[in-house]
Write a protein that holds these residues in place. Structure first.
Motif, short mmCIF file in Angstrom:
data_model
loop_
_atom_site.label_atom_id
_atom_site.label_comp_id
_atom_site.label_asym_id
_atom_site.label_seq_id
_atom_site.Cartn_x
_atom_site.Cartn_y
_atom_site.Cartn_z
N LYS A 1 9.34 -24.01 3.94
CA LYS A 1 9.87 -25.33 4.29
C LYS A 1 11.39 -25.37 4.16
N ASP A 2 11.90 -24.83 3.05
CA ASP A 2 13.35 -24.84 2.84
C ASP A 2 14.05 -23.90 3.82
N LEU A 3 13.45 -22.75 4.08
CA LEU A 3 14.05 -21.81 5.03
C LEU A 3 14.12 -22.41 6.43
N ASP A 4 13.03 -23.05 6.85
CA ASP A 4 13.03 -23.67 8.18
C ASP A 4 14.05 -24.79 8.27
N ASN A 5 14.15 -25.59 7.21
CA ASN A 5 15.12 -26.69 7.21
C ASN A 5 16.55 -26.16 7.26
N TYR A 6 16.77 -25.07 6.55
CA TYR A 6 18.12 -24.48 6.54
C TYR A 6 18.47 -23.90 7.91
N ARG A 7 17.54 -23.14 8.50
CA ARG A 7 17.82 -22.47 9.78
C ARG A 7 17.88 -23.46 10.94
N GLN A 8 16.99 -24.45 10.95
CA GLN A 8 16.92 -25.36 12.08
C GLN A 8 17.92 -26.50 11.99
N LYS A 9 18.35 -26.84 10.78
CA LYS A 9 19.18 -28.04 10.64
C LYS A 9 20.47 -27.79 9.88
N GLN A 10 20.35 -27.38 8.60
CA GLN A 10 21.51 -27.36 7.72
C GLN A 10 22.59 -26.38 8.16
N MET A 11 22.20 -25.20 8.60
CA MET A 11 23.19 -24.19 8.99
C MET A 11 23.91 -24.56 10.29
N ILE A 12 23.41 -25.59 10.99
CA ILE A 12 24.06 -26.07 12.19
C ILE A 12 24.90 -27.32 11.90
N GLU A 13 24.36 -28.19 11.07
CA GLU A 13 25.03 -29.47 10.85
C GLU A 13 26.16 -29.37 9.82
N ASP A 14 25.99 -28.54 8.80
CA ASP A 14 27.03 -28.39 7.78
C ASP A 14 28.05 -27.35 8.26
N VAL A 15 29.29 -27.76 8.41
CA VAL A 15 30.30 -26.87 8.99
C VAL A 15 30.55 -25.65 8.11
N ASN A 16 30.44 -25.81 6.78
CA ASN A 16 30.67 -24.67 5.89
C ASN A 16 29.54 -23.64 6.02
N PHE A 17 28.30 -24.12 6.07
CA PHE A 17 27.18 -23.20 6.27
C PHE A 17 27.30 -22.51 7.62
N TYR A 18 27.65 -23.30 8.62
CA TYR A 18 27.79 -22.76 9.98
C TYR A 18 28.85 -21.66 10.03
N ASN A 19 30.00 -21.91 9.44
CA ASN A 19 31.08 -20.92 9.45
C ASN A 19 30.68 -19.64 8.71
N SER A 20 29.94 -19.78 7.62
CA SER A 20 29.52 -18.60 6.86
C SER A 20 28.54 -17.76 7.66
N GLU A 21 27.59 -18.41 8.33
CA GLU A 21 26.61 -17.66 9.12
C GLU A 21 27.28 -16.98 10.31
N VAL A 22 28.23 -17.66 10.94
CA VAL A 22 28.96 -17.05 12.05
C VAL A 22 29.79 -15.86 11.54
N ALA A 23 30.40 -16.02 10.37
CA ALA A 23 31.20 -14.94 9.81
C ALA A 23 30.35 -13.71 9.50
N LEU A 24 29.12 -13.93 9.00
CA LEU A 24 28.23 -12.81 8.70
C LEU A 24 27.91 -12.03 9.98
N ARG A 25 27.59 -12.73 11.04
CA ARG A 25 27.29 -12.06 12.30
C ARG A 25 28.54 -11.44 12.92
N GLY A 26 29.68 -12.09 12.70
CA GLY A 26 30.94 -11.51 13.16
C GLY A 26 31.25 -10.20 12.45
N LEU A 27 30.87 -10.12 11.17
CA LEU A 27 31.05 -8.89 10.41
C LEU A 27 30.28 -7.74 11.05
N PHE A 28 29.04 -8.01 11.44
CA PHE A 28 28.23 -6.97 12.08
C PHE A 28 28.75 -6.67 13.48
N LYS A 29 29.17 -7.70 14.21
CA LYS A 29 29.70 -7.46 15.56
C LYS A 29 30.93 -6.56 15.51
#
Length: 632
Positions: free
Chosen positions: A346-374
């Protein structure tokens, strides 16, 4: 004064150097053969067998079944010489156990260990060195723990073979935990140059764990110099943790991890916690793994030359662990924190579907992680994997643009959101130019289908061509003349035009240079060649002349069959020409918008303008995508 300080420093250094030897001398290990070890377990009356400070030494007279052999076609894979399984129905608590694992006194290189053993009850091993097990089954949880005494035990061993924990071709039905009891284990000892550091090797095992039964799968690598975790199957509802972090706190150091290999495994678990400090690890390899669940990871950098990771297995799986903790921890009070399931679905789905998109800090961190791999895959010139992570970044951006638009509806926000969606569909955000070509073909075919039902300048005959076919066959069936006569009758106007031209230059050719007459006659013959050839061909195939109703029944049936076949062929040809004209019109409109002229009438004329705009837009994006890929 200075001299006194120097002497004191030298004394301290000498004491520190002698500490390992002194500590090693304090531990006295009693020797047992492998056979004696299992006899003691069998003779134990208690339900738990405990053994401490022991050295299991191979006895060539009694321990032949504990010899382990290599398979040449399978490196690092061991097979037991034991024919029958050994079953242990007692729980084991082993502490400070050193196992003789090899012998080089003979020309042969022999390995010794536990093969084909069934452990029915829990097994807890604390500071067990050279624990080699293969083709065995653990029906309950097995735990390997290490503390500071592991250093003293390692110093006892001869430095020929590094101390190891080797697990191969075994089945762990209730979880596997490999951890250290202290963050300071191997402090200033587990270094690259110290060959006595502990090594973990795990090959071709099946590891299962159930969350409801509190079983765990954890491999915490702070005590290991190398971790080889290859070709294993990890399954169940519990989470997996693989960690090579050097310490739990920043002010403590456990030394460097020389190598971390996680290759060709199947992780059929909901969550895998993958933690490794790339700056503190000399070689990291993760290739060919299959992850059915999510991967929570915390990685600082990847752009070093000794890091080898494939992107296909990690795509669409990553979550930044530190960011997720930042989401979950503030929501728990102290009581909930003790009992919390940090990785509930439940928490994982809420984080992936909502929080990591709506919260700018979470969003920036997730983008940065993928940018690291890119960036890592870009540096490796692995365009396929780099594009995969770029697409992930753009997908997150598209989802956030949709959220921002719904929060504040504006045309600019709507355009950014929809243009991202279109770019994903049309060219995978510019990473797949071929996809743009495919999409363009679909658009061309769709508009060509519409144009097929409307007249255009390129198809001057249109449906009249088909009506003419019917008229031709009706005339032929109701006349005594042959098919070629009916054909020439229809071409009479055309032939009269060419014959008038022929008569004209014959009559007037006597008063002009012969050159003109000599070239005009071949031109005339070429102009009527097609008509004459068709007439000759129709004459040859017309085997039943005369009216259809006057023919005998057998000839009528044959003639009907031949004419229907001929008519269908002619009809299909007409339809093909009409479809080809519609397709060419669509291609022309898509690429050039009709050279400034729209060769069609009615409603499709306005659709052609829309198609021309779509074509201009798509071809522009295709060109940019292609140039981008060429530059990359």
């Amino acid at each position: 004064m200075i001299r006194t300080i120097k002497i004191g420093v030298i004394c301290i250094v000498l004491c520190l150097i002698s500490l390992p030897k002194l500590a090693a001398q304090e531990i006295k290990l009693k020797e047992y053969s492998f056979t004696e070890f299992f006899q003691m377990i069998e003779e134990e009356e208690d339900s738990v067998f405990r053994l401490s400070n022991a050295f299991l030494k191979f006895n060539k007279e009694t321990d032949q079944k504990f010899i382990l052999t290599f398979e040449l076609n399978k490196p690092f894979n061991l097979k037991s010489a034991n024919e029958d399984s050994i079953r242990i129905d007692k729980a084991l608590e082993l502490t400070n156990i050193v196992i003789e694992s090899f012998a080089t006194a003979t020309p042969e290189f022999l390995l010794f260990g536990l093969g084909k053993v069934v452990f029915s009850k829990p097994v807890q091993c604390t500071n067990c060195i050279n624990f080699m097990v293969t083709q065995s089954t653990f029906n309950s949880t097995i735990t390997f723990k290490y503390n500071r005494q592991i250093r003293d035990l390692a110093l006892i061993l001869p430095p020929i073979l590094p101390p190891s924990l080797y697990i191969c071709s075994s089945n762990f039905q209730s979880g596997l935990v490999i951890s250290s009891g202290s963050t300071q284990v191997f402090s200033q000892f587990n270094s690259v140059t110290d060959k006595r550091s502990l090594h973990l090797t795990s090959f071709e095992n099946v590891i299962s764990a159930n969350k409801e039964k509190k079983e765990r799968v954890a491999i915490l690598g702070s005590v290991f110099q190398t971790i080889l975790f290859n070709k294993n199957v990890v399954e169940g509802s519990a989470n997996l943790t693989i960690s090579s972090e050097p310490a739990e706190t920043q002010n403590e150091s456990n030394g460097r991890l020389f190598g971390l290999e996680i290759n060709e495994n199947e992780f059929n678990v909901p969550i895998t916690n993958l933690r490794f400090d790339d700056q503190n690890t000399d070689l990291v390899t993760m290739k060919g793994n299959r992850w059915s669940g999510l991967i929570l990871t915390s990685i600082s950098e990847l752009d070093r030359i000794n890091t080898l990771i494939d992107g296909a297995s990690l795509s669409e799986k990553l979550i930044d662990e530190e960011t997720y903790k930042g989401y979950i921890l503030p929501r728990l009070d102290e009581m909930q924190l003790r009992q919390a399931d940090f990785y509930s679905q439940k928490d994982l789905d809420n984080y992936r579907q909502k929080q990591m998109i709506e919260d700018v800090n979470f969003y920036n961190s997730e983008v940065a992680l993928r940018g690291l791999f890119k960036n890592y895959f870009d540096s490796r010139h692995d365009a396929t994997s780099a594009n995969q992570f770029y697409i992930e970044i753009k997908d997150l951006e598209t989802r956030r643009l949709a959220y921002l638009y719904h929060q504040n509806p504006t045309f600019d926000g709507f355009f950014k959101w929809r243009i991202n969606q279109f770019l994903k569909l049309f060219s995978a955000y510019g990473t797949e130019p071929a996809k743009a070509v495919t999409f363009s073909v679909y658009v061309i075919i769709a508009f060509a289908f519409i144009y097929l039902f409307f007249p255009n300048h390129w198809d001057s005959h249109g449906k009249d061509r088909i009506l003419h076919r019917y008229q031709f066959f009706f005339k032929y069936l109701n006349k005594d003349a042959g098919m070629h006569d009916v054909y020439l009758e229809d071409k009479q106007d055309e032939l009269a035009h060419y014959n008038g031209f022929k008569n004209f230059f014959i009559e007037n050719g006597k008063t002009v240079p012969k050159f003109f007459l000599a070239t005009a006659l071949p031109l005339y013959r070429w102009s009527i060649a097609s008509t004459k050839t068709t007439s000759w061909f129709l004459q040859k195939i017309d085997i039943f002349k005369g009216k259809w109703v006057d023919l005998p029944t057998p000839q009528r049936a044959v003639k009907t069959t031949l004419l229907i076949f001929t008519f269908v062929i002619a009809l299909l040809y007409d339809v093909f020409i009409k479809m080809l004209n519609a397709l060419m019109l669509s291609i022309n409109t898509f690429t050039t918008l009709g050279f400034g002229e729209i060769p069609i009438k009615g409603l499709p004329r306005y659709l052609a303008i829309i198609q021309g705009f779509i074509g201009w837009f798509m071809l522009t994006i295709f060109s940019v995508s292609l140039i981008s890929q060429l530059l990359n």
